[in-house]
Write a protein that holds these residues in place. Structure first.
Motif, PDB file in Angstrom:
ATOM      1  N   PHE A   8       0.868  -1.172   0.000  1.00 49.91           N
ATOM      2  CA  PHE A   8       0.000   0.000   0.000  1.00 49.91           C
ATOM      3  C   PHE A   8       0.900   1.215   0.000  1.00 49.91           C
ATOM      4  CE2 PHE A   8      -3.069  -2.949   2.145  1.00 49.91           C
ATOM      5  CZ  PHE A   8      -4.027  -2.907   1.150  1.00 49.91           C
ATOM      6  N   ASN A  20       4.606   0.608   1.667  1.00 54.00           N
ATOM      7  CA  ASN A  20       4.440  -0.249   2.816  1.00 54.00           C
ATOM      8  C   ASN A  20       4.086  -1.649   2.315  1.00 54.00           C
ATOM      9  OD1 ASN A  20       3.985  -1.122   5.377  1.00 54.00           O
ATOM     10  ND2 ASN A  20       2.036  -0.044   5.646  1.00 54.00           N
ATOM     11  N   VAL A  41       2.718  -4.835   2.837  1.00 49.86           N
ATOM     12  CA  VAL A  41       1.822  -5.381   3.851  1.00 49.86           C
ATOM     13  C   VAL A  41       1.822  -6.910   3.815  1.00 49.86           C
ATOM     14  CG1 VAL A  41      -0.616  -5.495   4.447  1.00 49.86           C
ATOM     15  CG2 VAL A  41       0.427  -3.306   3.911  1.00 49.86           C
ATOM     16  N   SER A  54      -0.836 -10.470  14.965  1.00 47.76           N
ATOM     17  CA  SER A  54      -1.223  -9.268  15.685  1.00 47.76           C
ATOM     18  C   SER A  54      -1.913  -8.274  14.747  1.00 47.76           C
ATOM     19  CB  SER A  54       0.002  -8.651  16.355  1.00 47.76           C
ATOM     20  OG  SER A  54       1.075  -8.646  15.462  1.00 47.76           O
ATOM     21  N   ASN A  55      -2.484  -7.220  15.320  1.00 48.10           N
ATOM     22  CA  ASN A  55      -3.184  -6.208  14.531  1.00 48.10           C
ATOM     23  C   ASN A  55      -2.256  -5.635  13.483  1.00 48.10           C
ATOM     24  OD1 ASN A  55      -4.633  -5.266  17.587  1.00 48.10           O
ATOM     25  ND2 ASN A  55      -5.759  -6.178  15.928  1.00 48.10           N
ATOM     26  N   GLY A  56      -2.750  -5.541  12.259  1.00 46.56           N
ATOM     27  CA  GLY A  56      -1.975  -4.945  11.185  1.00 46.56           C
ATOM     28  C   GLY A  56      -0.957  -5.874  10.563  1.00 46.56           C
ATOM     29  N   SER A  57      -1.004  -7.170  10.892  1.00 43.08           N
ATOM     30  CA  SER A  57      -0.005  -8.096  10.353  1.00 43.08           C
ATOM     31  C   SER A  57      -0.322  -8.542   8.925  1.00 43.08           C
ATOM     32  CB  SER A  57       0.135  -9.316  11.273  1.00 43.08           C
ATOM     33  OG  SER A  57      -1.101  -9.944  11.452  1.00 43.08           O
ATOM     34  N   GLY A  58      -1.507  -8.210   8.425  1.00 41.83           N
ATOM     35  CA  GLY A  58      -1.818  -8.508   7.028  1.00 41.83           C
ATOM     36  C   GLY A  58      -2.845  -9.606   6.797  1.00 41.83           C
ATOM     37  N   LYS A  59      -3.493 -10.067   7.846  1.00 44.59           N
ATOM     38  CA  LYS A  59      -4.455 -11.166   7.726  1.00 44.59           C
ATOM     39  C   LYS A  59      -5.626 -10.823   6.814  1.00 44.59           C
ATOM     40  CE  LYS A  59      -5.232 -11.083  12.138  1.00 44.59           C
ATOM     41  NZ  LYS A  59      -4.405  -9.914  12.499  1.00 44.59           N
ATOM     42  N   SER A  60      -6.251  -9.671   7.093  1.00 48.73           N
ATOM     43  CA  SER A  60      -7.410  -9.283   6.283  1.00 48.73           C
ATOM     44  C   SER A  60      -6.992  -9.029   4.844  1.00 48.73           C
ATOM     45  CB  SER A  60      -8.074  -8.035   6.852  1.00 48.73           C
ATOM     46  OG  SER A  60      -8.546  -8.290   8.143  1.00 48.73           O
ATOM     47  N   THR A  61      -5.812  -8.440   4.679  1.00 45.46           N
ATOM     48  CA  THR A  61      -5.314  -8.177   3.329  1.00 45.46           C
ATOM     49  C   THR A  61      -5.137  -9.484   2.560  1.00 45.46           C
ATOM     50  OG1 THR A  61      -4.173  -6.227   4.179  1.00 45.46           O
ATOM     51  CG2 THR A  61      -3.474  -7.034   2.033  1.00 45.46           C
ATOM     52  N   HIS A  68      -8.888 -13.566  16.312  1.00 49.95           N
ATOM     53  CA  HIS A  68      -8.043 -13.359  17.482  1.00 49.95           C
ATOM     54  C   HIS A  68      -8.480 -14.267  18.626  1.00 49.95           C
ATOM     55  CE1 HIS A  68      -5.785  -9.925  15.917  1.00 49.95           C
ATOM     56  NE2 HIS A  68      -6.909  -9.487  15.406  1.00 49.95           N
TER      57      HIS A  68
HETATM   58  N1  LIG Z   1      -6.530   0.151   1.885  1.00 46.33           N
HETATM   59  C1  LIG Z   1      -5.415   0.317   2.557  1.00 46.33           C
HETATM   60  N2  LIG Z   1      -4.583   1.339   2.303  1.00 46.33           N
HETATM   61  C2  LIG Z   1      -3.437   1.521   2.968  1.00 46.33           C
HETATM   62  N3  LIG Z   1      -2.995   0.710   3.943  1.00 46.33           N
HETATM   63  C3  LIG Z   1      -3.774  -0.344   4.261  1.00 46.33           C
HETATM   64  C4  LIG Z   1      -5.028  -0.591   3.589  1.00 46.33           C
HETATM   65  N4  LIG Z   1      -5.570  -1.704   4.127  1.00 46.33           N
HETATM   66  C5  LIG Z   1      -4.705  -2.126   5.072  1.00 46.33           C
HETATM   67  N5  LIG Z   1      -3.631  -1.319   5.152  1.00 46.33           N
HETATM   68  C6  LIG Z   1      -2.481  -1.517   6.065  1.00 46.33           C
HETATM   69  O1  LIG Z   1      -2.001  -2.827   5.862  1.00 46.33           O
HETATM   70  C7  LIG Z   1      -1.571  -3.390   7.066  1.00 46.33           C
HETATM   71  C8  LIG Z   1      -2.241  -4.721   7.282  1.00 46.33           C
HETATM   72  O2  LIG Z   1      -3.627  -4.524   7.441  1.00 46.33           O
HETATM   73  P1  LIG Z   1      -4.645  -5.728   7.643  1.00 46.33           P
HETATM   74  O3  LIG Z   1      -6.005  -5.125   7.694  1.00 46.33           O
HETATM   75  O4  LIG Z   1      -4.403  -6.790   6.628  1.00 46.33           O
HETATM   76  O5  LIG Z   1      -4.215  -6.270   9.070  1.00 46.33           O
HETATM   77  P2  LIG Z   1      -4.872  -7.423   9.971  1.00 46.33           P
HETATM   78  O6  LIG Z   1      -3.846  -8.451  10.191  1.00 46.33           O
HETATM   79  O7  LIG Z   1      -6.161  -7.849   9.353  1.00 46.33           O
HETATM   80  O8  LIG Z   1      -5.124  -6.648  11.334  1.00 46.33           O
HETATM   81  P3  LIG Z   1      -6.320  -6.769  12.403  1.00 46.33           P
HETATM   82  O9  LIG Z   1      -5.973  -7.896  13.302  1.00 46.33           O
HETATM   83  O10 LIG Z   1      -6.253  -5.458  13.128  1.00 46.33           O
HETATM   84  O11 LIG Z   1      -7.606  -6.945  11.660  1.00 46.33           O
HETATM   85  C9  LIG Z   1      -1.864  -2.355   8.140  1.00 46.33           C
HETATM   86  O12 LIG Z   1      -0.671  -1.680   8.409  1.00 46.33           O
HETATM   87  C10 LIG Z   1      -2.859  -1.428   7.495  1.00 46.33           C
HETATM   88  O13 LIG Z   1      -2.706  -0.123   8.000  1.00 46.33           O
END
Ligand SMILES: Nc1ncnc2c1ncn2[C@@H]1O[C@H](COP(=O)(O)OP(=O)(O)OP(=O)(O)O)[C@@H](O)[C@H]1O
Ligand SMILES: [Mg+2]
Length: 433
Positions: free
Chosen positions: A18, A43, A45, A64-71, A210
């Motif tokens: 991103f 960044n 991700v 952990s939060n922000g580790s990229g799971k949802s992505t 989580h």
């Molecule tokens: N659309 C976007 N634009 C820019 N950065 C993004 C976008 N979506 C996610 N990110 C960044 O990508 C990283 C991973 O996000 P992601 O949502 O995949 O984390 P996660 O593991 O699902 O976290 P959580 O446990 O909080 O749900 C984070 O640093 C987030 O800020």
């Protein structure tokens, strides 16, 4: 369906970045008309992630939060496109990734069920057949509001309906993000049951959550993502345990950092940990949660105790205990840092903590211990989550959260002092004039 030998999902060297723009105080006009697009930070991700999700398996993604799971899940669902690498999916995929994604707020629940079904490739007749099941699975609240616009639903109702659609359209591959954390316990239980039905009928389920104890119990395999990279993949309990161990004794005061791997034989070793006499002797290879279960009542007094031994005198060590929930949340982390520092320890001994009232809500917990250096900075030895104990409740009105306040209710509610309303005859008890 695809051949069983073929993975349901293949993630092949996937990276996703991103861009975070660093533009400050830029006017709309200059943003539109200047060719310069400002500076940005890249960044990554997801960073070179490769994994196979076997057909028919239930697969967990933690981190952990922000580790990229949802992505990663969004890349699997083709909501996002990887910048490098590729993802192959075998079978009809249904995804529940964001709260209410795919819902149209102005349309009713009923219309949204049809809209969603159509998007997932079902014919109207097929949705007709499943409609009642979808609505009844979502629960009474949703079924009563099924003809109301979706924008009037609570977030719990959104999730219930979304989940119900996703699991009742009979997907071959189901992706679920964080849904288990929402909804009440009864709904969560039904969801687990439905996951089990789906997976025993050969469907593939990928869950991001989580809720670590749930993930460990229900998944066949777990992958742990850390800052966009795969850290561990494999046996659910082992992966969850290594994840928890990394989180344990984080930066909390008196908790200290990770045990130094360079030190082959620690100067002080924890030899046993007990709660009211229930516990276990340990040796340096003990890393797993024991089967011993101590039972205590919320509000009861307990005695926590750890034994130690040293080869030589160790100056001013800090002793700490740790109580975790089964999900890995640190519930309590008392230490001797400020109050009970021995000048040195030598040989063998025990350290005890008398707890006058164990203020935990009913549930399962674990007890562990650590011995830290003089500043409480570094762990010399730590054995976390080793003694399992159950807390039973005295007060059925206090079962959620972690802390049990064990308070006493009073006030006008219970006709106590100071209220006067409706509490029988007496001067001034009649209606005000
Ligand atoms: N659309 C976007 N634009 C820019 N950065 C993004 C976008 N979506 C996610 N990110 C960044 O990508 C990283 C991973 O996000 P992601 O949502 O995949 O984390 P996660 O593991 O699902 O976290 P959580 O446990 O909080 O749900 C984070 O640093 C987030 O800020
Ligand atoms: Mg997420």
């Amino acid at each position: 369906m695809s051949a069983p030998s073929e993975p349901a999902i293949t993630v092949d060297h996937v990276s996703k970045r991103f861009r975070r723009y660093m533009v400050k105080n830029q006017s709309v006009k200059s943003a539109l008309f200047k060719r310069s697009r400002g500076t940005y930070e890249e960044n990554w991700v997801l960073d070179d992630v490769s994994l196979d999700i076997p057909t028919g398996s239930t697969y967990g993604l933690i981190g952990s939060n922000g580790s990229g799971k949802s992505t990663l899940l969004k890349c699997m669902a083709r909501i996002l496109k990887p910048d490098k690498g590729s993802i192959t999916v075998n079978g009809r995929l249904s995804a529940l990734i964001e709260l209410g994604a795919g819902f149209h707020p102005e349309l009713s629940g009923r219309e949204n069920v049809y809209l969603n079904g159509a998007v997932l490739g079902l014919k109207r007749r097929e949705i007709d057949q499943r409609f009642d099941e979808i609505v009844s699975f979502a629960g009474r609240q949703v079924s009563e509001a099924i003809d109301q616009p979706i924008k009037t639903y609570s977030s719990g109702m959104y999730v219930r309906l979304g989940f119900s659609i996703a699991v009742n359209v009979e997907p071959e591959v189901l992706l679920v993000d964080e849904v288990l954390a929402v909804g009440d316990e009864e709904f969560q239980r039904r969801c687990h049951q439905r996951f089990e039905e789906l997976s025993s009928s050969g469907r593939t389920v990928v869950i991001v959550s989580h809720a670590l104890s749930t993930v460990a119990a229900m998944c066949d395999q777990v992958a742990w993502l850390e800052r966009g990279k795969l850290s561990h993949v494999g046996n659910p309990q082992q992966v969850v345990d290594s994840y928890l161990t990394r989180l344990d004794f984080g930066n909390a005061a008196g908790a200290g950092g990770p045990a130094s791997p360079a030190r082959a034989l620690p100067d002080v070793r924890i030899t046993d940990i007990t709660l009211d006499g229930v516990g276990r002797p340990l040796d340096h290879t003990t890393t797993e949660l024991g089967e011993q279960v101590a039972l205590v009542r919320s509000g009861q007094s307990v005695r926590l105790r750890m034994g130690y031994e040293t080869d030589q005198a160790v100056p001013t060590p800090v002793f700490a205990l740790a109580i975790h929930t089964l999900d890995g949340t640190l519930a309590a982390n008392p230490s001797t840092l400020a109050t009970a520092m021995p000048e040195k320890v030598d040989g063998t001994g025990v350290v005890e903590l008398e707890v006058p009232s164990l203020m935990l809500v009913p549930g399962a917990y674990t007890l562990g211990a650590a011995i830290l250096d003089a500043g409480g900075e570094h762990a010399i030895d730590k054995k976390l989550r080793l003694v399992r104990f159950e807390v039973a409740g005295a007060d059925p009105g206090e079962v959620r959260g972690i802390v049990a306040l064990n308070g006493r209710w009073g006030g006008s509610l219970l006709g106590g002092s100071g209220s006067g309303s409706g509490s029988g005859p007496g001067p001034g008890a009649g209606p005000a004039r």
